[in-house]
Motif scaffolding. Structure first.
Motif, PDB file in Angstrom:
ATOM      1  N   ARG A   1     -24.233 -27.724   9.198  1.00  0.00           N
ATOM      2  CA  ARG A   1     -24.376 -28.754  10.303  1.00  0.00           C
ATOM      3  C   ARG A   1     -25.515 -28.661  11.195  1.00  0.00           C
ATOM      4  NH1 ARG A   1     -22.992 -27.634  15.587  1.00  0.00           N
ATOM      5  NH2 ARG A   1     -22.469 -25.368  15.151  1.00  0.00           N
ATOM      6  N   SER A   2     -26.137 -29.785  11.343  1.00  0.00           N
ATOM      7  CA  SER A   2     -27.339 -29.926  12.217  1.00  0.00           C
ATOM      8  C   SER A   2     -27.064 -29.562  13.745  1.00  0.00           C
ATOM      9  CB  SER A   2     -27.816 -31.083  12.335  1.00  0.00           C
ATOM     10  OG  SER A   2     -27.156 -32.148  12.727  1.00  0.00           O
ATOM     11  N   PRO A   3     -28.083 -28.804  14.226  1.00  0.00           N
ATOM     12  CA  PRO A   3     -27.796 -28.597  15.809  1.00  0.00           C
ATOM     13  C   PRO A   3     -27.502 -29.767  16.520  1.00  0.00           C
ATOM     14  CG  PRO A   3     -29.889 -27.669  15.002  1.00  0.00           C
ATOM     15  CD  PRO A   3     -29.440 -28.630  13.883  1.00  0.00           C
ATOM     16  N   SER A   4     -27.677 -30.745  16.298  1.00  0.00           N
ATOM     17  CA  SER A   4     -27.312 -32.236  17.148  1.00  0.00           C
ATOM     18  C   SER A   4     -25.692 -32.542  16.865  1.00  0.00           C
ATOM     19  CB  SER A   4     -28.067 -33.233  16.880  1.00  0.00           C
ATOM     20  OG  SER A   4     -28.189 -33.690  15.624  1.00  0.00           O
ATOM     21  N   SER A   5     -25.433 -32.069  15.648  1.00  0.00           N
ATOM     22  CA  SER A   5     -23.750 -32.264  15.382  1.00  0.00           C
ATOM     23  C   SER A   5     -22.945 -31.451  15.870  1.00  0.00           C
ATOM     24  CB  SER A   5     -23.895 -32.340  13.663  1.00  0.00           C
ATOM     25  OG  SER A   5     -22.735 -32.545  13.321  1.00  0.00           O
ATOM     26  N   PRO A   6     -21.828 -32.011  16.567  1.00  0.00           N
ATOM     27  CA  PRO A   6     -20.906 -31.059  17.532  1.00  0.00           C
ATOM     28  C   PRO A   6     -20.105 -30.313  16.321  1.00  0.00           C
ATOM     29  CG  PRO A   6     -20.195 -33.400  17.510  1.00  0.00           C
ATOM     30  CD  PRO A   6     -21.505 -33.464  16.584  1.00  0.00           C
TER      31      PRO A   6
ATOM     32  N   SER B   1     -18.040 -21.193  18.115  1.00  0.00           N
ATOM     33  CA  SER B   1     -18.533 -22.556  18.095  1.00  0.00           C
ATOM     34  C   SER B   1     -17.441 -23.676  18.408  1.00  0.00           C
ATOM     35  CB  SER B   1     -19.347 -22.907  17.071  1.00  0.00           C
ATOM     36  OG  SER B   1     -18.550 -23.056  15.808  1.00  0.00           O
TER      37      SER B   1
END
Length: 1007
Positions: A810-815, A956
């Motif tokens: 998961r990218s940091p911008s993806s919830p 998370s």
């Protein structure tokens, strides 16, 4: 002179007789030869054809053979259900007098031999219930003599050729049901003017049959079944000029608009099923003219308007189902005139008024469901004098008391649901006489009475739900006399007194919920006898004393809640009690737990401090130790790291050995693959004279997608690096567009072939089995492409990627995934696996459950991919097997590494258990540190023993319900048991997850 003449005549007649006998002998030999040649291509494991001897003069004495008594030619071959297999080869075309050929209910495979069209006198052909595949030969009915044709329940695919019905003037009965046929229904079917019975159900026919086929011109049709296809559109008035029609089934399609009113002009109609479509508006009044109708099903449409008041005129009705619509109004008293009625379902409408008293005149009623309406008033006493098997009046506004019932009801009733009404008064004591009752739900009423002890008389009751029924008094000790109860829910009442010791007699219980009452006294030790118990809820009572230590022996417990009682003392040392969350324990006088703040009240010596590492008991603390002697967090961490170090050393050794073995296997496999490729190239070039290998066989299962055939003629054009979206053990996956629009975006898997190529018909048969799999949690197979060197599988494109990308990439911008979505993914995956395991014989085993193979569709609906590929590549060599294990480290069940153990679907259960842990914790199953190896399964076990298992939950995802997460983790550890027989089935996993989420097992979803 006359004597010479007579001699000449006698000689001539003798020669003529010899010639006739010789010709007859020749034809008889043709029959024997044809049958022997046919037998040679058939596998007969039970030796059913042992009487077929080529040395016989005639086949008329052979088993399963019938001959004409005059000509002694074979006229009938009946080989139904005798376990034959193989393909229909040559030979049968020799039997020119054959009229009946039946090979039904066997295991024949391959294509239907087009040479069957050479049987010029064939009248009946029955090939049903086999595994024939491919397309139906257009020449099959060329002789024009066939009257009966049954190809149902095979694996036939593609459109039905128009030329099939060019010469069908004598055809009386046609069944193509239960195949994968697609496209429009052929218009040439209108040529079959004498057709009486037509069954095209359970296929993928599409379009509107009213305008695209000539079915409605077949005026002699008696039974017409088009159910469970993809047919759509409106059915206008004026098409039902079918005077002889007796059965009409259009259910399970997408027909829309209003119901055709001219169906009422079919005077002989007995069965009418239009359910599960999109029909709107009211039920046509012309239906009242169907005086012969015995079966009427309009369920699950969008019908509105008032319930038809003329229903009583259909005096022949035996089955009536209007459920799942929007009908309003009241039930007429005339409904009692349906004296032949056995099944009545009007559930989930908006009907109101009282239940007609006249219904008790329908003395043959066996099933009645009026749930989900607005009926008011009391339940008619006379109804409970009938011999019902199922009664469902739930979710209405009924008042009054429950009628006592008669002996006729007691002998037959199996299910009674009166929940969510306003019923009051005593429960009739006679209810305990229902010897066959299995399900009883009286929840959410206002009885204001005691629970009768007669409830203990039920011999077969498995579900008893009395939640929020305003019950008072004590729980009867006789409740568990039968020992058959599986679910007991008494929450939200006013029960007082103690829990009876006899509760231990409920040996079948797996859900016991008695929360929100006024129970007092201690928890009975006899509960330790409930070995099957999975969920125990006792919160919000006045229970006191200690929790019996024997409850720690209940190994199947997944969830316990004893909060808000008057309990104190130590927790049981076994089971899940050392890992209970504070929310399950709070609100008591003083339970001793390191997770709880506040006083710890003991009636016994100080509690035993359980060593979280039981194998180190020699260094552990004892019950008499001081609190200062309890190991600190640093000491616990020290012990844990020691174990990790041991695990790391062992894992490193095993991994080193595995890498060495796999490397050797890879070298061997590469050499073998090179040899195979060279051999195939040589064979192909010699047999095809340099023909392009890309010119292969394209088979398409999905008629909803319109592939661009010109694109698919050169499928290698899709296999470019820029189109690649993933790879795995079985091959590389590419994204491709085969037409215009999003619906024509697919994925193409280029299969890895690591051994000699299978025969194309075997490949075709196995892939078609996978093509029939349809489930919301499985990726649909659309088709395939085959050449000797290239095999491609075409599947649905799932837009949201894999679970792997959402969890670990998961990218940091993806919830991050919320707990709601994680649980949804777990439930969907479990249902998909349960469908593979329990809907097919033998079960379809995945062997490779991991996040990469869980794709996420719309609304994060999970879809399992790569299932059943071991069927397609059945000759997997050690190279592929070792690669599979290497790519699935941590997911592979231990028995798959041991050739002496039988591997079955329980290996998927193991992989699913690891998947649970991965979803809940957000960690990979094996993680490598600088000086150790952490195995997720073992880590969670240790933390569960230490009582801090929730510390491993993925932070998370934010807030989560502890009462759900904890039993899910427990379920994961049960699924990953080292002993396969100790793991639950996937059907049981589906049930457990449903209970954890909403503990109402009687309304669980099916897999």
């Amino acid at each position: 002179m006359m004597g010479v003449l007579r001699l000449c005549i006698f000689a001539f007649m003798s020669l003529a007789s010899f010639a006739v006998n010789a010709d007859e002998s020749l034809t008889l030999n043709d029959d024997i030869l044809g049958l022997i040649v046919f037998k040679a291509s058939v596998s007969d494991p039970s030796s059913q054809l042992s009487s077929w001897n080529q040395d016989d003069d005639t086949p008329c004495s052979w088993k399963f053979i019938t001959c004409n008594l005059v000509t002694r030619r074979v006229t009938r071959i009946s080989l139904e259900g005798i376990n034959l297999s193989g393909k229909i080869g040559r030979g049968l075309e020799k039997l020119q007098s054959l009229k009946v050929l039946s090979l039904a209910n066997n295991n024949f495979t391959g294509f239907i031999n087009p040479e069957l069209s050479l049987l010029t006198n064939l009248e009946q052909l029955n090939l049903s219930q086999n595994s024939f595949s491919g397309r139906i030969p257009g020449s099959l009915m060329n002789p024009g003599s066939i009257k009966f044709l049954d190809l149902s329940r095979n694996l036939l695919s593609g459109p039905v050729p128009e030329e099939l019905f060019r010469n069908c003037l004598l055809l009386r009965s046609l069944s193509l049901s239960g195949n994968n046929l697609e496209g429009p229904i052929p218009s040439s079917l209108s040529n079959c003017k004498t057709l009486n019975h037509l069954n095209l159900s359970n296929n993928r026919f599409s379009g509107n049959p009213v305008f695209e086929s000539g079915i409605w011109t077949l005026i002699r049709i008696r039974t017409l079944d088009l159910s469970h296809n993809w047919l759509s559109g409106a059915i206008p008035n004026g098409v039902f000029a079918l005077h002889d029609l007796k059965q009409l089934a259009l259910n399970g399609n997408q027909f829309s608009a209003t119901l055709p009113s001219d169906i009422g002009l079919c005077p002989h109609l007995k069965t009418l099923d239009l359910s599960n479509n999109l029909f709107i508006e009211t039920v046509p009044e012309s239906f009242h003219a169907l005086s012969s109708l015995s079966f009427l099903n309009l369920a699950n449409n969008k019908l509105t308007g008032e319930f038809p008041q003329w229903i009583g005129s259909l005096t022949s009705l035996e089955y009536l189902d209007f459920s799942g619509n929007g009908l309003t109004g009241i039930l007429p008293e005339s409904i009692g005139g349906l004296t032949s009625l056995t099944y009545l379902s009007l559930s989930d409408n908006s009907l109101s008024g009282t239940i007609p008293l006249s219904l008790d005149l329908s003395t043959k009623l066996s099933v009645i469901s009026l749930s989900g309406n607005k009926f008011n008033g009391s339940i008619p006493d006379g109804l409970f004098d009938l011999g019902f098997e199922q009664i469902d009046f739930s979710r209405n506004e009924l008042t009054g008391s429950i009628p006592p019932g008669s002996s006729k009801l007691f002998e037959s009733l199996q299910s009674l649901d009166l929940s969510e009404n306003h019923l009051t008064g005593d429960i009739p004591a006679e209810i305990g006489l229902n010897s066959k009752l299995r399900y009883l739900n009286l929840s959410w009423n206002n009885f204001q009475t005691r629970m009768p002890p007669e409830f203990g008389y039920f011999q077969n009751l498995t579900v008893l739900d009395l939640r929020n029924g305003a019950f008072q008094g004590s729980i009867p000790k006789e409740l568990c006399d039968s020992g058959s109860l599986g679910i007991l829910q008494l929450d939200g009442n006013s029960f007082t007194g103690s829990i009876p010791d006899e509760i231990g007699n409920c040996s079948s219980l797996y859900l016991l919920s008695i929360s929100h009452n006024n129970l007092s006294g201690t928890i009975p030790r006899s509960m330790s006898q409930l070995k099957k118990l999975k969920i125990l809820k006792l919160e919000y009572n006045q229970l006191s004393g200690e929790i019996p230590p024997e409850l720690g022996e209940l190994e199947n417990l997944l969830a316990v809640n004893v909060s808000y009682n008057r309990l104190q003392g130590t927790l049981p040392s076994g089971g899940i009690f050392q890992s209970l969350e504070p929310s399950s324990l709070v609100g008591n006088l003083g339970i001793c737990s390191p997770l709880l703040k506040g006083p710890c009240k003991l009636n016994v010596p100080k509690p035993i401090v359980v060593n979280p590492l039981p194998h180190e008991n020699q260094n552990g603390r004892h019950s008499g130790d001081d609190e200062s002697d309890v190991p600190s967090n640093s000491m616990q961490r020290h012990h844990f790291l020691s174990v990790s170090a041991v695990i790391a050393i062992l894992a490193a050794v095993m991994i080193s050995i595995g890498v060495l073995v796999i490397s050797l296997l890879n070298i061997s496999a590469r050499r073998r693959l090179t040899f195979v490729d060279n051999a195939l190239e040589s064979c192909s070039s010699s047999s095809r004279s340099g023909a392009s290998l890309s010119m292969g066989k394209l088979v398409w299962f999905d008629s909803k997608t319109n592939p661009n055939i010109s694109c698919m003629e050169n499928p290698e054009s899709f296999l470019r690096k820029e189109n690649e979206i993933g790879s795995g053990v079985f091959g590389t996956v590419y994204k491709a567009s085969i037409g215009n629009g999003d619906r024509n975006v697919v994925t193409i898997k280029n299969l890895v072939v690591s051994n000699m190529i299978q025969y194309p018909e075997d490949f075709d048969r196995e892939v078609r089995v996978l093509g029939k799999l349809r489930h919301p949690n499985l990726v649909s197979l659309k088709g395939y492409y085959w050449t000797p060197k290239l095999q491609l599988l075409v599947t649905d494109y799932v837009p949201n990627g894999s679970l792997q990308s959402k969890l670990h990439e998961r990218s940091p911008s993806s919830p991050p995934l919320s707990w709601l979505n994680r649980f949804k993914i777990l439930q969907g995956t479990a249902k998909g696996l349960a469908h593979l395991h329990h809907s097919f014989c033998p079960p379809i085993v995945h062997y490779n459950i991991k996040p990469n193979n869980i794709l996420l569709g719309e609304n994060l609906n999970p879809k399992i991919s790569d299932f059943g590929l071991t069927r397609v590549l059945s000759k997997l060599d050690k190279h592929v097997m070792s690669n599979r294990f290497q790519s699935a480290l941590g997911y592979v069940a231990p028995e798959m590494a041991c050739q002496s153990l039988r591997v079955n679907e329980k290996c998927d259960v193991y992989g699913f258990g690891v998947l649970i842990l991965e979803i809940v914790t957000g960690k990979r199953p094996i993680e490598y540190g600088e000086d150790n190896v952490l195995i997720l399964n073992e880590q969670v076990k240790v933390m569960l023993e230490e009582g801090n298992v929730l510390e491993c939950v993925d932070e998370s995802m934010g807030e989560y319900p502890e009462e759900e997460v904890l039993p899910v983790l427990k379920l994961a550890l049960v699924c990953t048991s080292q002993i396969p027989s100790s793991r639950p089935s996937m059907a049981e996993v589906v049930q457990i997850l449903q209970v954890i989420k909403t503990p109402v097992p009687c309304r669980m979803e099916s897999y």
